[in-house]
Design a protein around this motif. Structure first.
Motif, PDB file in Angstrom:
ATOM      1  N   SER A 278       0.833  -1.207   0.000  1.00 50.59           N
ATOM      2  CA  SER A 278       0.000   0.000   0.000  1.00 50.59           C
ATOM      3  C   SER A 278       0.862   1.249   0.000  1.00 50.59           C
ATOM      4  N   GLN A 279       0.635   2.135  -0.964  1.00 46.24           N
ATOM      5  CA  GLN A 279       1.445   3.346  -1.061  1.00 46.24           C
ATOM      6  C   GLN A 279       1.292   4.226   0.171  1.00 46.24           C
ATOM      7  N   SER A 280       0.063   4.375   0.651  1.00 47.46           N
ATOM      8  CA  SER A 280      -0.171   5.211   1.831  1.00 47.46           C
ATOM      9  C   SER A 280       0.534   4.641   3.055  1.00 47.46           C
ATOM     10  N   LEU A 281       0.452   3.321   3.218  1.00 51.42           N
ATOM     11  CA  LEU A 281       1.106   2.693   4.358  1.00 51.42           C
ATOM     12  C   LEU A 281       2.624   2.800   4.260  1.00 51.42           C
ATOM     13  N   CYS A 282       3.159   2.685   3.058  1.00 52.64           N
ATOM     14  CA  CYS A 282       4.614   2.826   2.874  1.00 52.64           C
ATOM     15  C   CYS A 282       5.074   4.233   3.248  1.00 52.64           C
ATOM     16  N   ILE A 283       4.294   5.231   2.857  1.00 49.01           N
ATOM     17  CA  ILE A 283       4.624   6.613   3.209  1.00 49.01           C
ATOM     18  C   ILE A 283       4.611   6.797   4.726  1.00 49.01           C
ATOM     19  N   PHE A 284       3.560   6.284   5.365  1.00 51.99           N
ATOM     20  CA  PHE A 284       3.444   6.414   6.813  1.00 51.99           C
ATOM     21  C   PHE A 284       4.531   5.618   7.522  1.00 51.99           C
ATOM     22  N   ARG A 285       4.805   4.399   7.035  1.00 53.66           N
ATOM     23  CA  ARG A 285       5.849   3.561   7.639  1.00 53.66           C
ATOM     24  C   ARG A 285       7.195   4.272   7.629  1.00 53.66           C
ATOM     25  N   ASP A 286       7.578   4.820   6.470  1.00 56.39           N
ATOM     26  CA  ASP A 286       8.875   5.485   6.355  1.00 56.39           C
ATOM     27  C   ASP A 286       8.952   6.695   7.277  1.00 56.39           C
ATOM     28  N   TRP A 287       7.862   7.463   7.346  1.00 60.13           N
ATOM     29  CA  TRP A 287       7.840   8.644   8.227  1.00 60.13           C
ATOM     30  C   TRP A 287       7.950   8.227   9.686  1.00 60.13           C
ATOM     31  N   LEU A 288       7.185   7.208  10.087  1.00 60.63           N
ATOM     32  CA  LEU A 288       7.158   6.778  11.484  1.00 60.63           C
ATOM     33  C   LEU A 288       8.505   6.209  11.912  1.00 60.63           C
ATOM     34  N   VAL A 289       9.080   5.320  11.105  1.00 57.62           N
ATOM     35  CA  VAL A 289      10.366   4.720  11.449  1.00 57.62           C
ATOM     36  C   VAL A 289      11.446   5.789  11.534  1.00 57.62           C
ATOM     37  N   SER A 290      11.434   6.750  10.617  1.00 56.22           N
ATOM     38  CA  SER A 290      12.419   7.829  10.630  1.00 56.22           C
ATOM     39  C   SER A 290      12.291   8.672  11.888  1.00 56.22           C
ATOM     40  N   ASN A 291      11.056   9.015  12.273  1.00 52.49           N
ATOM     41  CA  ASN A 291      10.851   9.818  13.481  1.00 52.49           C
ATOM     42  C   ASN A 291      11.255   9.050  14.734  1.00 52.49           C
ATOM     43  N   ALA A 292      10.972   7.761  14.761  1.00 51.74           N
ATOM     44  CA  ALA A 292      11.348   6.959  15.920  1.00 51.74           C
ATOM     45  C   ALA A 292      12.867   6.877  16.047  1.00 51.74           C
ATOM     46  N   ARG A 293      13.553   6.680  14.940  1.00 46.68           N
ATOM     47  CA  ARG A 293      15.017   6.619  14.977  1.00 46.68           C
ATOM     48  C   ARG A 293      15.605   7.951  15.428  1.00 46.68           C
ATOM     49  N   GLU A 294      15.041   9.042  14.935  1.00 43.91           N
ATOM     50  CA  GLU A 294      15.519  10.363  15.329  1.00 43.91           C
ATOM     51  C   GLU A 294      15.327  10.587  16.828  1.00 43.91           C
ATOM     52  N   TYR A 295      14.171  10.145  17.339  1.00 45.26           N
ATOM     53  CA  TYR A 295      13.922  10.298  18.764  1.00 45.26           C
ATOM     54  C   TYR A 295      14.910   9.467  19.585  1.00 45.26           C
ATOM     55  N   VAL A 296      15.123   8.202  19.194  1.00 46.94           N
ATOM     56  CA  VAL A 296      16.040   7.333  19.922  1.00 46.94           C
ATOM     57  C   VAL A 296      17.440   7.934  19.937  1.00 46.94           C
ATOM     58  N   ARG A 297      17.894   8.481  18.811  1.00 49.90           N
ATOM     59  CA  ARG A 297      19.217   9.111  18.758  1.00 49.90           C
ATOM     60  C   ARG A 297      19.293  10.312  19.691  1.00 49.90           C
ATOM     61  N   SER A 298      18.214  11.108  19.719  1.00 51.11           N
ATOM     62  CA  SER A 298      18.226  12.294  20.564  1.00 51.11           C
ATOM     63  C   SER A 298      18.306  11.930  22.041  1.00 51.11           C
ATOM     64  N   VAL A 299      17.633  10.842  22.426  1.00 49.81           N
ATOM     65  CA  VAL A 299      17.680  10.401  23.817  1.00 49.81           C
ATOM     66  C   VAL A 299      19.064   9.873  24.157  1.00 49.81           C
ATOM     67  N   GLN A 300      19.662   9.143  23.220  1.00 52.75           N
ATOM     68  CA  GLN A 300      20.999   8.576  23.466  1.00 52.75           C
ATOM     69  C   GLN A 300      22.067   9.661  23.582  1.00 52.75           C
ATOM     70  N   ASN A 301      21.860  10.790  22.884  1.00 53.26           N
ATOM     71  CA  ASN A 301      22.869  11.858  22.880  1.00 53.26           C
ATOM     72  C   ASN A 301      22.686  12.888  23.974  1.00 53.26           C
ATOM     73  N   THR A 302      21.596  12.797  24.711  1.00 48.71           N
ATOM     74  CA  THR A 302      21.326  13.759  25.779  1.00 48.71           C
ATOM     75  C   THR A 302      20.971  13.021  27.050  1.00 48.71           C
ATOM     76  N   SER A 303      20.982  13.716  28.142  1.00 49.68           N
ATOM     77  CA  SER A 303      20.606  13.135  29.439  1.00 49.68           C
ATOM     78  C   SER A 303      19.709  14.126  30.160  1.00 49.68           C
ATOM     79  N   ASN A 304      18.541  14.370  29.568  1.00 46.91           N
ATOM     80  CA  ASN A 304      17.637  15.386  30.108  1.00 46.91           C
ATOM     81  C   ASN A 304      17.022  14.978  31.425  1.00 46.91           C
TER      82      ASN A 304
END
Length: 305
Positions: A278-304
């Motif tokens: 599904s094209q819509s699901l592929c678009i959402f999947r890529d966006w979601l996985v990218s945002n999750a990876r970005e969040y995980v990196r931000s947590v690993q690089n900071t100690s808020n």
């Protein structure tokens, strides 16, 4: 074999008449004559061979059978109306029906969905709470975000993030600003989560401790409930920091101990195999996985916290 199903008109007339307990009011609501409503209900009673209304000079009253049938008919008509409106809304739209675990959906996903909508206005994402795996074929869902081990037959999994919960509580629950040791935490009320019954035991065991009452304490189904209980000084809760970012930044909740409970389970996006193209699901999947990876990196690089 032909189904024994009354006409939709007869059921609609009956539901309206049952709701009002009046043929006249039902006729007015449906823009029909009273005679037309009477004929539809008489035909329905003949088909069922059951008296649905008791007639008198004062009007009509539902019979016991009529009352029971009216409740069932009303529920089915409501379901048909919902399904009809759903199909009407889908015309010309790319809609994703997403099942999501509640607190993750409200605390992490929803605050980020605006960026997805801005980037992909042609795709609509609807969210519905589901906490456990289900059969996609039996539901309207196109995908699901859930917490587990990705063992979901007939699906394709995409890892998003681990939980890594920490013990948190109201600052008023602590005697001083020093970080309590684990035995001090063991002496405080331990708030339990229904779907993570062994969480506190695993946390203490990972520190080499055996605590006698690690599974006692009030139980709550959702992390949001645990957070509220902790805010109200009811005890200490094990909660992933990403679900209580605002409370931690504001200081209404504080980390009682910085030891993280590592888990072999995680949050995943699950897509049934029949929908992976599904094209819509592929678009959402890529966006979601990218945002999750970005969040995980931000947590690993900071100690808020």
């Amino acid at each position: 074999m032909r189904r024994t199903i009354p006409s939709t008109t007869a059921l609609i007339c009956f539901e309206a008449a049952a709701r009002h307990e009046s043929f006249t009011k039902a006729a007015h609501e449906l823009a029909l004559t009273q005679g037309a409503v009477c004929r539809q209900i008489a035909g329905l009673e003949a088909l069922l061979n059951v008296e649905l209304f008791r007639r008198s000079q004062r009007g009509v009253k539902l019979s016991e059978a009529g009352l029971s049938y009216s409740r069932q008919v009303a529920a089915q008509l409501d379901a048909v109306e919902r399904d009809t409106l759903s199909v009407m809304r889908l015309q010309g739209a790319n809609v994703i029906e997403l099942a999501v675990v509640p607190t993750f959906g409200t605390q992490w996903l929803l605050p980020r969905l605006k960026s997805f909508q801005s980037a992909h206005p042609q795709v609509t994402v609807n969210l519905t709470n589901r906490t456990r795996p289900f059969m996609f074929a039996d539901t309207p869902f196109d995908a699901a975000i859930y917490f587990g081990d990705a063992d979901w037959p007939g699906t394709q999994s995409h890892w998003l993030m681990s939980e890594n919960p920490l013990p948190v509580c109201s600052p008023r629950l602590l005697d001083n600003t020093c970080e309590p040791d684990p035995l001090c935490i063991a002496g405080l009320p331990l708030l339990q989560q229904t779907t993570r019954p062994y969480a506190w035991r695993q946390w203490f065991n990972s520190l080499g401790l055996n605590v006698a009452k690690d599974m006692t304490g009030p139980r709550y189904e959702l992390f949001s409930m645990l957070a509220q209980a902790a805010l109200h000084q009811m005890g200490v809760a094990l909660i992933p920091p990403f679900l209580i970012q605002r409370e931690l930044l504001e200081g209404s909740l504080v980390v009682a101990h910085r030891h993280v409970l590592a888990s072999d389970k995680a949050y995943y996006l699950m897509i049934p195999e029949r929908k992976v193209a599904s094209q819509s699901l592929c678009i959402f999947r890529d966006w979601l996985v990218s945002n999750a990876r970005e969040y995980v990196r931000s947590v690993q690089n900071t100690s808020n916290y």
